[in-house]
Design a protein around this motif. Structure first.
Motif, PDB file in Angstrom:
ATOM      1  N   ARG A 154      -1.383   2.504  10.980  1.00 22.71           N
ATOM      2  CA  ARG A 154      -2.824   2.795  10.990  1.00 22.71           C
ATOM      3  C   ARG A 154      -3.498   2.104  12.173  1.00 22.71           C
ATOM      4  NH1 ARG A 154      -7.355   2.441   7.427  1.00 22.71           N
ATOM      5  NH2 ARG A 154      -9.152   2.628   8.820  1.00 22.71           N
ATOM      6  N   GLN A 196      -2.057   6.202   0.883  1.00 22.35           N
ATOM      7  CA  GLN A 196      -3.475   6.258   0.518  1.00 22.35           C
ATOM      8  C   GLN A 196      -4.099   4.867   0.508  1.00 22.35           C
ATOM      9  OE1 GLN A 196      -3.344   8.615  -3.170  1.00 22.35           O
ATOM     10  NE2 GLN A 196      -4.225  10.308  -2.008  1.00 22.35           N
ATOM     11  N   SER A 197      -3.348   3.886   0.041  1.00 21.84           N
ATOM     12  CA  SER A 197      -3.852   2.523   0.034  1.00 21.84           C
ATOM     13  C   SER A 197      -4.125   2.029   1.447  1.00 21.84           C
ATOM     14  CB  SER A 197      -2.852   1.594  -0.659  1.00 21.84           C
ATOM     15  OG  SER A 197      -3.293   0.263  -0.660  1.00 21.84           O
ATOM     16  N   GLY A 210      -5.264   3.822   3.746  1.00 23.26           N
ATOM     17  CA  GLY A 210      -6.439   4.511   4.260  1.00 23.26           C
ATOM     18  C   GLY A 210      -6.176   5.833   4.941  1.00 23.26           C
ATOM     19  N   LYS A 222      -5.646   9.764   5.645  1.00 20.58           N
ATOM     20  CA  LYS A 222      -6.310  10.929   5.081  1.00 20.58           C
ATOM     21  C   LYS A 222      -5.335  12.086   4.901  1.00 20.58           C
ATOM     22  CE  LYS A 222      -9.364  11.843   8.144  1.00 20.58           C
ATOM     23  NZ  LYS A 222     -10.529  12.508   8.776  1.00 20.58           N
ATOM     24  N   PRO A 254      -7.594   7.768   9.696  1.00 22.52           N
ATOM     25  CA  PRO A 254      -9.045   7.907   9.561  1.00 22.52           C
ATOM     26  C   PRO A 254      -9.790   7.230  10.700  1.00 22.52           C
ATOM     27  CG  PRO A 254      -8.284   6.137   8.172  1.00 22.52           C
ATOM     28  CD  PRO A 254      -7.052   6.744   8.813  1.00 22.52           C
ATOM     29  N   VAL A 277     -13.364   3.562   7.785  1.00 26.02           N
ATOM     30  CA  VAL A 277     -12.507   3.355   6.613  1.00 26.02           C
ATOM     31  C   VAL A 277     -11.759   2.041   6.809  1.00 26.02           C
ATOM     32  CG1 VAL A 277     -10.600   4.255   5.240  1.00 26.02           C
ATOM     33  CG2 VAL A 277     -12.260   5.829   6.269  1.00 26.02           C
ATOM     34  N   PRO A 278     -11.918   1.071   5.897  1.00 27.95           N
ATOM     35  CA  PRO A 278     -11.268  -0.234   6.094  1.00 27.95           C
ATOM     36  C   PRO A 278      -9.750  -0.123   6.092  1.00 27.95           C
ATOM     37  CG  PRO A 278     -12.148  -0.059   3.872  1.00 27.95           C
ATOM     38  CD  PRO A 278     -12.663   1.126   4.630  1.00 27.95           C
ATOM     39  N   ARG A 279      -9.113  -0.893   6.981  1.00 26.12           N
ATOM     40  CA  ARG A 279      -7.656  -0.990   6.965  1.00 26.12           C
ATOM     41  C   ARG A 279      -7.237  -1.875   5.812  1.00 26.12           C
ATOM     42  NH1 ARG A 279      -6.635  -3.525  12.410  1.00 26.12           N
ATOM     43  NH2 ARG A 279      -4.612  -3.936  11.487  1.00 26.12           N
ATOM     44  N   ARG A 280      -6.140  -1.480   5.147  1.00 29.16           N
ATOM     45  CA  ARG A 280      -5.674  -2.223   3.984  1.00 29.16           C
ATOM     46  C   ARG A 280      -4.185  -2.534   4.115  1.00 29.16           C
ATOM     47  NH1 ARG A 280      -9.074  -2.132  -0.433  1.00 29.16           N
ATOM     48  NH2 ARG A 280     -10.908  -0.791  -0.235  1.00 29.16           N
ATOM     49  N   GLU A 336      -8.236  -5.586   2.112  1.00 28.05           N
ATOM     50  CA  GLU A 336      -8.801  -5.160   3.378  1.00 28.05           C
ATOM     51  C   GLU A 336      -8.425  -6.136   4.484  1.00 28.05           C
ATOM     52  OE1 GLU A 336     -12.921  -4.303   3.375  1.00 28.05           O
ATOM     53  OE2 GLU A 336     -12.828  -2.993   1.616  1.00 28.05           O
TER      54      GLU A 336
END
Length: 298
Positions: free
Chosen positions: A133, A182-183, A185, A187, A263, A267-270, A275
């Motif tokens: 990401r 999905q966790s 982030g 899409k 994204p 949208v925060p990176r996790r 986060e």
């Protein structure tokens, strides 16, 4: 997952000279993944292949996208040395030896991140997806394949008749892959699974092939030393009961395919559900005192 990463690196390093001739399934899956890459709506300026091995996919992607920069990244340096034969001065691609857990790639610099049958060798999937990401630009595409838990199920069950030790690596469940995507982030993830069955004249041929491509047991909890002769005879005897009408012993592979879109920055990176704080360089500079104000008293 509980992988010995140093063992993974060493095994694939030893496998590099013969990998291209032995990895028949890996080539088959790679071709399917390359076909899927053709369907993506993008004209990438920069492509990153994670687990590039001997560079076969990189050479194909470089031919397709003549103006793109293609980067081959692999954990095993001998694999990248073998990839040198696939690059040329008129269609070059860069080769980088690094771990997917810590990519030496700039933030938001990649348009397409491609990875064929590599992620099952990564111990910390949430961390890897967080890195993916980070390096993908907003709207960039992630496209990868990995082995699922029913891979080599016949061999796994045969070893289970003699003890409870892990003799076969644990592979990634498709649902876990989707949840982790999905966790992180990503899409619009699209995931599907295919099953392939190969035939072998005997178990020893299968095991030699696995060792020859570097796909040995890298579980930290694996039994050290060789399996005893009596235990191995029981393993072979159990596997022999599975011989088909064609005279071949089956070896099943469950293959997960996935694609997703990176994204935008809102949208925060996790990673592991938490986060990851990120601050742009411009925002950071705005918080610093200007040069003419430094050293002044309030």
């Amino acid at each position: 997952m509980n992988l010995d990463v140093r063992r993974v690196r060493a095994a694939f390093g030893r496998a590099a000279p013969a990998y291209a001739t032995l990895a028949r399934l890996q080539v088959q899956v790679e071709d399917q993944l390359l076909e899927r890459a053709c369907e993506l709506p993008l004209q990438p300026a920069r492509i990153l292949d994670i687990g590039a091995g001997t560079g076969r996919a990189c050479a194909t992607l470089r031919r397709r996208h003549t103006r793109a920069e293609v980067i081959a990244l692999d954990l095993a340096l001998p694999m990248l040395k073998a990839a040198a034969s696939r690059t040329s001065w008129w269609r070059p691609f860069r080769r980088v030896c690094a771990d997917a857990n810590a990519l030496p790639i700039a933030d938001r610099s990649i348009d397409l991140l491609f990875s064929n049958l590599c992620l099952q060798w990564c111990e910390d999937l949430p961390r890897v997806f967080a890195e993916f990401r980070r390096v993908l630009r907003p709207g960039g595409w992630l496209l990868f394949s990995s082995f699922g838990p029913d891979t080599l199920i016949e061999l796994r069950r045969s070893f289970a008749t003699v003890d409870g030790d892990p003799h076969i690596n644990r592979f990634l469940d498709l649902h876990d892959v989707g949840d982790t995507l999905q966790s992180a982030g990503f899409k619009d993830p699209v995931l599907d699974v295919e099953r392939v069955r190969l035939g072998y004249p005997d178990v020893q041929t299968l095991m030699r092939e696995l060792k020859g491509i570097g796909a040995g047991n890298a579980d930290r909890e694996r039994r050290r030393g060789l399996t005893g002769r009596r235990h191995m005879q029981r393993v072979l005897a159990h596997y022999e009961t599975l011989r088909g009408e064609d005279g071949q012993l089956p070896a099943s592979y469950e293959i997960n395919f996935a694609q997703a879109i990176a994204p935008d920055g809102r949208v925060p990176r996790r990673e592991h559900g938490n986060e990851i704080a990120s601050v742009s360089l411009d925002a950071l500079r705005a918080t610093l005192p200007k040069a003419k104000d430094r050293g002044r008293s309030p």
